[in-house]
Design a protein around this motif. Structure first.
Motif, short mmCIF file in Angstrom:
data_model
loop_
_atom_site.label_atom_id
_atom_site.label_comp_id
_atom_site.label_asym_id
_atom_site.label_seq_id
_atom_site.Cartn_x
_atom_site.Cartn_y
_atom_site.Cartn_z
N ARG A 79 0.31 16.64 7.40
CA ARG A 79 0.08 15.66 6.34
C ARG A 79 0.56 14.33 6.88
O ARG A 79 1.54 14.30 7.64
CB ARG A 79 0.88 16.02 5.09
N PHE A 80 -0.07 13.23 6.48
CA PHE A 80 0.34 11.94 7.04
C PHE A 80 0.51 10.92 5.93
O PHE A 80 -0.04 11.05 4.82
CB PHE A 80 -0.71 11.43 8.04
N ILE A 81 1.26 9.86 6.29
CA ILE A 81 1.38 8.67 5.43
C ILE A 81 1.61 7.50 6.39
O ILE A 81 2.21 7.68 7.45
CB ILE A 81 2.55 8.84 4.42
N ASP A 82 1.14 6.32 6.03
CA ASP A 82 1.31 5.17 6.92
C ASP A 82 2.69 4.53 6.73
O ASP A 82 3.20 4.42 5.61
CB ASP A 82 0.22 4.13 6.65
N VAL A 83 3.23 4.09 7.85
CA VAL A 83 4.60 3.52 7.86
C VAL A 83 4.73 2.29 6.95
O VAL A 83 5.79 2.06 6.34
CB VAL A 83 5.03 3.19 9.31
N ARG A 84 3.64 1.52 6.80
CA ARG A 84 3.74 0.33 5.94
C ARG A 84 3.89 0.73 4.49
O ARG A 84 4.58 0.06 3.71
CB ARG A 84 2.51 -0.56 6.18
N LEU A 130 5.25 4.36 -7.75
CA LEU A 130 4.98 3.38 -6.69
C LEU A 130 3.87 2.42 -7.11
O LEU A 130 3.95 1.21 -6.86
CB LEU A 130 4.60 4.09 -5.38
N GLY A 131 2.82 2.95 -7.69
CA GLY A 131 1.77 2.09 -8.25
C GLY A 131 0.92 1.37 -7.22
O GLY A 131 0.34 0.32 -7.53
N PHE A 132 0.85 1.86 -6.01
CA PHE A 132 -0.09 1.27 -5.04
C PHE A 132 -0.84 2.38 -4.32
O PHE A 132 -0.39 3.53 -4.27
CB PHE A 132 0.62 0.33 -4.05
N LYS A 133 -2.01 2.01 -3.77
CA LYS A 133 -2.88 2.98 -3.11
C LYS A 133 -2.44 3.12 -1.65
O LYS A 133 -2.14 2.12 -1.01
CB LYS A 133 -4.33 2.44 -3.19
N TYR A 134 -2.42 4.34 -1.15
CA TYR A 134 -1.96 4.55 0.23
C TYR A 134 -3.05 4.21 1.25
O TYR A 134 -4.25 4.42 1.01
CB TYR A 134 -1.54 6.00 0.44
N ILE A 135 -2.63 3.75 2.41
CA ILE A 135 -3.52 3.50 3.55
C ILE A 135 -4.09 4.84 4.02
O ILE A 135 -3.38 5.84 4.07
CB ILE A 135 -2.70 2.81 4.67
N ASP A 136 -5.40 4.85 4.37
CA ASP A 136 -6.01 6.13 4.74
C ASP A 136 -5.85 6.43 6.25
O ASP A 136 -5.39 5.59 7.03
CB ASP A 136 -7.48 6.20 4.30
N LEU A 137 -6.24 7.66 6.63
CA LEU A 137 -6.03 8.13 8.01
C LEU A 137 -6.74 7.23 9.01
O LEU A 137 -6.19 6.89 10.06
CB LEU A 137 -6.51 9.58 8.15
N GLU A 138 -7.98 6.85 8.67
CA GLU A 138 -8.77 6.06 9.62
C GLU A 138 -8.04 4.75 9.96
O GLU A 138 -7.86 4.40 11.12
CB GLU A 138 -10.16 5.78 9.01
N LYS A 139 -7.60 4.03 8.94
CA LYS A 139 -6.93 2.74 9.19
C LYS A 139 -5.60 2.96 9.93
O LYS A 139 -5.26 2.21 10.86
CB LYS A 139 -6.68 2.00 7.87
N SER A 140 -4.88 4.00 9.53
CA SER A 140 -3.58 4.25 10.14
C SER A 140 -3.75 4.54 11.64
O SER A 140 -3.01 4.00 12.48
CB SER A 140 -2.92 5.43 9.43
N VAL A 141 -4.74 5.38 11.97
CA VAL A 141 -4.97 5.73 13.38
C VAL A 141 -5.48 4.51 14.14
O VAL A 141 -5.01 4.19 15.23
CB VAL A 141 -5.96 6.92 13.50
N ILE A 142 -6.46 3.80 13.57
CA ILE A 142 -7.03 2.63 14.27
C ILE A 142 -5.93 1.60 14.57
O ILE A 142 -5.82 1.11 15.69
CB ILE A 142 -8.16 1.98 13.43
N ASP A 143 -5.10 1.30 13.58
CA ASP A 143 -4.07 0.28 13.79
C ASP A 143 -3.02 0.74 14.82
O ASP A 143 -2.51 -0.07 15.59
CB ASP A 143 -3.38 -0.08 12.47
#
Ligand code: NAP
Length: 335
Positions: free
Chosen positions: A233-238, A312-325
């Protein structure tokens, strides 16, 4: 002007936390293990960032002097904890620094930082998901779920050692609050595996922190190698950094475990994203069987962390963006 203490400020997650704190106008005191590491951070963060040297969080009284010196601190974020799989002695290298480090931080706050009202401990999904359910697609984890690992079970190998270290450290934090009834309020942030770019390009090295290395490692393979079977499972650091701020800013986060996942991934899905977006740089990255990724992870347990998402009330960054960045930064460094 609120001053926030961030332990382990050199860390992958902590650097993003500090960056976001500074950009929102907070002042930050970071603990680091040496003056060299502290001076490096000051170059990137500027003068609203100050540091204190805490060489080993596991030593009794580790945080006492730095908190005595900084009566202006009103929020404490405890991120420092060993996250690696090269421990020679699981108890000494993982379990003790994690648990004693957390207790030392909380004791120091109670004894030397009575003005500190909010404390956030960086825990982990490792303290939530129990190994016995992790491959049961009918099991649903929530913010109430706990890893039931024993101390002996954690000594089995380094992976169990890390999972145990996070579980015992978080349990110790909630126990401290129950027993000591301090004047601060505790929240925890429990991320799954954290992807995404380093806070600064200058932090990109050949070998990255444990979770970032999962993606970096694709660029160390040969095209003839199998695609790594890295289901998880993943989550973006930002997003994880942002949650650390919400954890002390919002009343609804008080006494809560904020368990964060943006979804499941397989090594094949990471390989597919790399090939789709980096044709030139991915020549040596194994191709595997494009498009089959989702079928490779059908036996994973489920989760419902809607309580956290609502707070938290915000949408999480998805896998594609996290990997690309993440990949873009690694490639830039290699160029
Ligand atoms: P990281 O880059 O390896 O950062 C770990 C930080 O802890 C570094 O600042 C390190 O200092 C410090 N540290 C470790 N042992 C220490 C000790 N004995 N005394 C003093 N400082 C010590 O890892 P990260 O991914 O940012 O992890 C940060 C926190 O998030 C940890 O609590 C980790 O368990 C948690 N977490 C991470 C993930 C993930 O996937 N990344 C997921 C869930 C939870 P040095 O840099 O000087 O060694």
């Amino acid at each position: 002007m609120t001053t926030v203490y961030v332990s382990g400020a050199t860390g992958f997650i902590a650097q993003h936390v500090v960056k976001q704190l500074l950009s929102k106008g907070y002042k930050v005191i970071g603990s680091v293990r040496s003056t060299e590491k502290g001076d490096d951070l000051v170059k990137n963060f500027g003068s609203d960032f100050k540091y204190e040297v805490v060489a080993d969080v596991g030593v009794p009284g580790a945080f006492d002097e730095s908190l005595k010196k900084h009566p202006e601190v009103s929020v404490f974020l405890h991120t420092a904890s060993p996250f690696h799989f090269n421990a020679k002695d699981v108890e000494k290298d993982l379990l003790l620094p994690a648990t004693e480090g957390t207790k030392n931080a909380l004791k120091a706050i109670k004894n030397h930082g009575p003005q500190i009202k909010r404390v956030v401990v960086t825990s982990s999904y490792a303290a939530v998901g129990d190994a016995s359910h992790e491959e049961d697609p009918n099991h649903v984890n929530t913010e109430e779920s706990w890893n039931e690992i024993s101390w002996e079970g954690a000594l089995k190998d380094v992976r169990q050692g890390y999972r145990g270290s996070k579980t015992f450290a978080e349990r110790a934090a909630w126990q401290f609050v129950k027993d000591e009834k301090p004047t601060f309020v505790l929240s925890t942030v429990n991320p799954v595996l954290v992807f995404g770019p380093q806070a600064f390009d200058s932090a990109v090295k050949d070998t990255l922190n444990t979770s970032s290395e999962v993606i970096n490692n694709f660029f160390k393979l040969k095209s003839s190698d199998p695609v790594p079977s890295a289901n998880g499972r993943f989550i973006d650091v930002r997003d994880v950094a942002r949650a650390h701020l919400v954890a002390f800013e919002k009343d609804s986060a008080k006494n809560q475990r904020l368990v964060m996942t943006a979804g499941d991934f397989s090594g094949q899905e990471i390989a597919d994203i790399i090939h789709k977006n980096f044709a030139e740089a991915s020549k040596d990255v194994p191709v595997g069987k494009p498009g089959t990724g989702p079928q490779l992870r059908t036996n994973m347990s489920k989760s419902n962390f809607s309580k956290t998402e609502n707070i938290l009330g915000f949408k999480y960054i998805d896998l594609e963006k996290s990997v690309i960045d993440s990949v873009q930064q690694v490639i830039k460094k290699k160029a």
